[in-house]
Design a protein around this motif. Structure first.
Motif, PDB file in Angstrom:
ATOM      1  N   ALA A   1       1.123  -1.092  -0.366  1.00 23.27           N
ATOM      2  CA  ALA A   1      -0.265   0.133   0.023  1.00 23.27           C
ATOM      3  C   ALA A   1       0.841   1.405  -0.117  1.00 23.27           C
ATOM      4  CB  ALA A   1      -1.311  -0.122   1.206  1.00 23.27           C
ATOM      5  N   GLY A   2       2.553   0.936   0.262  1.00 24.95           N
ATOM      6  CA  GLY A   2       3.435   2.302  -0.222  1.00 24.95           C
ATOM      7  C   GLY A   2       4.047   2.457   1.204  1.00 24.95           C
ATOM      8  N   HIS A   3       3.040   2.498   2.335  1.00 27.73           N
ATOM      9  CA  HIS A   3       3.820   2.312   3.650  1.00 27.73           C
ATOM     10  C   HIS A   3       5.127   1.309   3.479  1.00 27.73           C
ATOM     11  CE1 HIS A   3       4.710   1.506   8.116  1.00 27.73           C
ATOM     12  NE2 HIS A   3       4.438   2.852   8.109  1.00 27.73           N
ATOM     13  N   ARG A   4       6.088   2.235   4.126  1.00 27.14           N
ATOM     14  CA  ARG A   4       7.742   1.023   4.601  1.00 27.14           C
ATOM     15  C   ARG A   4       7.904   0.872   5.332  1.00 27.14           C
ATOM     16  NH1 ARG A   4      11.430   2.846  -0.167  1.00 27.14           N
ATOM     17  NH2 ARG A   4      12.084   4.018   1.644  1.00 27.14           N
ATOM     18  N   PRO A   5       7.555   0.357   6.621  1.00 29.49           N
ATOM     19  CA  PRO A   5       8.531   0.025   7.736  1.00 29.49           C
ATOM     20  C   PRO A   5      10.115   1.144   7.787  1.00 29.49           C
ATOM     21  CG  PRO A   5       8.382  -2.077   7.452  1.00 29.49           C
ATOM     22  CD  PRO A   5       7.732  -1.065   5.809  1.00 29.49           C
TER      23      PRO A   5
ATOM     24  N   THR B   1       1.868 -15.353   2.675  1.00 34.80           N
ATOM     25  CA  THR B   1       1.799 -16.859   4.134  1.00 34.80           C
ATOM     26  C   THR B   1       0.032 -16.635   4.401  1.00 34.80           C
ATOM     27  OG1 THR B   1       2.304 -15.342   5.920  1.00 34.80           O
ATOM     28  CG2 THR B   1       4.369 -16.995   4.438  1.00 34.80           C
ATOM     29  N   SER B   2      -0.492 -17.826   4.995  1.00 36.51           N
ATOM     30  CA  SER B   2      -1.471 -17.577   6.016  1.00 36.51           C
ATOM     31  C   SER B   2      -1.223 -16.550   7.505  1.00 36.51           C
ATOM     32  CB  SER B   2      -1.754 -18.459   6.552  1.00 36.51           C
ATOM     33  OG  SER B   2      -0.436 -19.089   7.393  1.00 36.51           O
ATOM     34  N   GLU B   3      -0.606 -15.699   7.490  1.00 39.80           N
ATOM     35  CA  GLU B   3      -0.385 -14.498   7.993  1.00 39.80           C
ATOM     36  C   GLU B   3      -0.420 -13.561   7.339  1.00 39.80           C
ATOM     37  OE1 GLU B   3       1.643 -15.402  11.933  1.00 39.80           O
ATOM     38  OE2 GLU B   3       1.490 -16.994  11.773  1.00 39.80           O
ATOM     39  N   GLY B   4       0.422 -13.025   6.017  1.00 45.74           N
ATOM     40  CA  GLY B   4       0.279 -12.094   5.733  1.00 45.74           C
ATOM     41  C   GLY B   4       1.469 -12.394   4.030  1.00 45.74           C
ATOM     42  N   THR B   5       1.780 -11.160   3.849  1.00 45.60           N
ATOM     43  CA  THR B   5       3.572 -11.848   2.635  1.00 45.60           C
ATOM     44  C   THR B   5       5.103 -11.106   4.087  1.00 45.60           C
ATOM     45  OG1 THR B   5       1.945 -10.241   1.070  1.00 45.60           O
ATOM     46  CG2 THR B   5       4.262 -10.483   0.830  1.00 45.60           C
ATOM     47  N   VAL B   6       5.454 -11.913   3.593  1.00 44.50           N
ATOM     48  CA  VAL B   6       6.679 -12.208   4.179  1.00 44.50           C
ATOM     49  C   VAL B   6       7.788 -11.553   3.088  1.00 44.50           C
ATOM     50  CG1 VAL B   6       7.388 -14.896   4.239  1.00 44.50           C
ATOM     51  CG2 VAL B   6       8.267 -13.154   6.146  1.00 44.50           C
ATOM     52  N   SER B   7       8.583 -10.728   3.822  1.00 44.14           N
ATOM     53  CA  SER B   7       9.424 -10.103   2.989  1.00 44.14           C
ATOM     54  C   SER B   7      11.095 -10.039   3.626  1.00 44.14           C
ATOM     55  CB  SER B   7       8.615  -9.039   1.612  1.00 44.14           C
ATOM     56  OG  SER B   7       9.015  -8.079   2.292  1.00 44.14           O
ATOM     57  N   TYR B   8      12.059 -10.158   2.549  1.00 48.04           N
ATOM     58  CA  TYR B   8      13.048  -9.646   2.901  1.00 48.04           C
ATOM     59  C   TYR B   8      13.476  -8.445   2.215  1.00 48.04           C
ATOM     60  CZ  TYR B   8      12.241 -14.659   4.202  1.00 48.04           C
ATOM     61  OH  TYR B   8      11.924 -15.314   5.268  1.00 48.04           O
TER      62      TYR B   8
ATOM     63  N   TRP C   1      19.602  -6.997   6.654  1.00 42.21           N
ATOM     64  CA  TRP C   1      18.602  -7.676   6.362  1.00 42.21           C
ATOM     65  C   TRP C   1      17.479  -7.776   7.281  1.00 42.21           C
ATOM     66  CZ3 TRP C   1      18.005  -8.780   1.710  1.00 42.21           C
ATOM     67  CH2 TRP C   1      19.065  -8.982   0.331  1.00 42.21           C
ATOM     68  N   LEU C   2      16.789  -7.474   6.310  1.00 43.81           N
ATOM     69  CA  LEU C   2      14.924  -7.575   7.614  1.00 43.81           C
ATOM     70  C   LEU C   2      14.523  -8.165   7.443  1.00 43.81           C
ATOM     71  CD1 LEU C   2      14.096  -3.449   7.290  1.00 43.81           C
ATOM     72  CD2 LEU C   2      16.198  -4.251   9.240  1.00 43.81           C
ATOM     73  N   ILE C   3      13.460  -8.325   8.181  1.00 44.66           N
ATOM     74  CA  ILE C   3      12.220  -9.621   7.779  1.00 44.66           C
ATOM     75  C   ILE C   3      11.260  -8.846   8.132  1.00 44.66           C
ATOM     76  CG2 ILE C   3      11.293 -11.801   8.413  1.00 44.66           C
ATOM     77  CD1 ILE C   3      14.095 -12.489   9.567  1.00 44.66           C
ATOM     78  N   VAL C   4      10.399  -8.650   7.236  1.00 43.70           N
ATOM     79  CA  VAL C   4       8.887  -7.543   7.565  1.00 43.70           C
ATOM     80  C   VAL C   4       7.636  -8.466   6.993  1.00 43.70           C
ATOM     81  CG1 VAL C   4       8.055  -6.005   5.834  1.00 43.70           C
ATOM     82  CG2 VAL C   4      10.296  -5.643   6.306  1.00 43.70           C
TER      83      VAL C   4
ATOM     84  N   ARG D   1       5.390  -5.059   8.942  1.00 40.36           N
ATOM     85  CA  ARG D   1       5.757  -4.497  10.173  1.00 40.36           C
ATOM     86  C   ARG D   1       7.730  -5.548   9.896  1.00 40.36           C
ATOM     87  NH1 ARG D   1       0.976  -5.905  13.578  1.00 40.36           N
ATOM     88  NH2 ARG D   1       0.414  -7.201  11.857  1.00 40.36           N
ATOM     89  N   VAL D   2       8.748  -5.289  10.641  1.00 44.31           N
ATOM     90  CA  VAL D   2       9.453  -5.457  10.813  1.00 44.31           C
ATOM     91  C   VAL D   2       9.814  -6.869  11.946  1.00 44.31           C
ATOM     92  CG1 VAL D   2      12.446  -5.432  11.600  1.00 44.31           C
ATOM     93  CG2 VAL D   2      11.150  -3.520   9.862  1.00 44.31           C
ATOM     94  N   ILE D   3      10.294  -7.706  11.510  1.00 44.55           N
ATOM     95  CA  ILE D   3       9.686  -9.165  12.743  1.00 44.55           C
ATOM     96  C   ILE D   3      10.900  -9.331  12.818  1.00 44.55           C
ATOM     97  CG2 ILE D   3       7.557  -9.554  12.642  1.00 44.55           C
ATOM     98  CD1 ILE D   3       7.767 -12.194  11.290  1.00 44.55           C
ATOM     99  N   GLY D   4      12.447  -8.827  12.286  1.00 40.83           N
ATOM    100  CA  GLY D   4      13.830  -9.944  12.517  1.00 40.83           C
ATOM    101  C   GLY D   4      14.346  -9.177  11.626  1.00 40.83           C
ATOM    102  N   ALA D   5      16.031  -8.679  11.854  1.00 45.11           N
ATOM    103  CA  ALA D   5      16.497  -8.258  11.457  1.00 45.11           C
ATOM    104  C   ALA D   5      18.478  -9.430  12.009  1.00 45.11           C
ATOM    105  CB  ALA D   5      17.187  -7.053  11.901  1.00 45.11           C
ATOM    106  N   ASP D   6      19.154  -8.595  10.976  1.00 53.65           N
ATOM    107  CA  ASP D   6      20.483  -9.294  10.815  1.00 53.65           C
ATOM    108  C   ASP D   6      20.941  -9.011  12.227  1.00 53.65           C
ATOM    109  OD1 ASP D   6      21.297  -7.482   9.645  1.00 53.65           O
ATOM    110  OD2 ASP D   6      22.505  -8.722   8.619  1.00 53.65           O
TER     111      ASP D   6
END
Length: 58
Positions: free
Chosen positions: A7-11, A29-36, A44-47, A51-56
């Motif tokens: 939708a244009g919002h970048r965390p 995924t069933s919980e939404g889109t997961v992206s790297y 590297w961020l896991i979104v 929402r950012v849920i992880g980072a290296d």
């Protein structure tokens, strides 16, 4: 369901606070889109569903 990234919002990166880069990879995924995404600071961020849920360890 529309994810915030599509939708244009970048965390923000938890390390430097900049908006995340365009995802390098995205998967549905069933919980939404997961992206790297690589931030400009080099981390590297896991979104999940906009929402950012992880980072290296950088």
């Amino acid at each position: 369901m529309t994810d915030e990234i599509s939708a244009g919002h970048r965390p923000a990166c938890p390390s430097c606070g900049r908006a995340t880069a365009v995802p390098a990879s995205a998967h549905y995924t069933s919980e939404g889109t997961v992206s790297y995404a690589r931030c400009e600071c080099g981390r590297w961020l896991i979104v999940l569903a906009g929402r950012v849920i992880g980072a290296d360890a950088a």
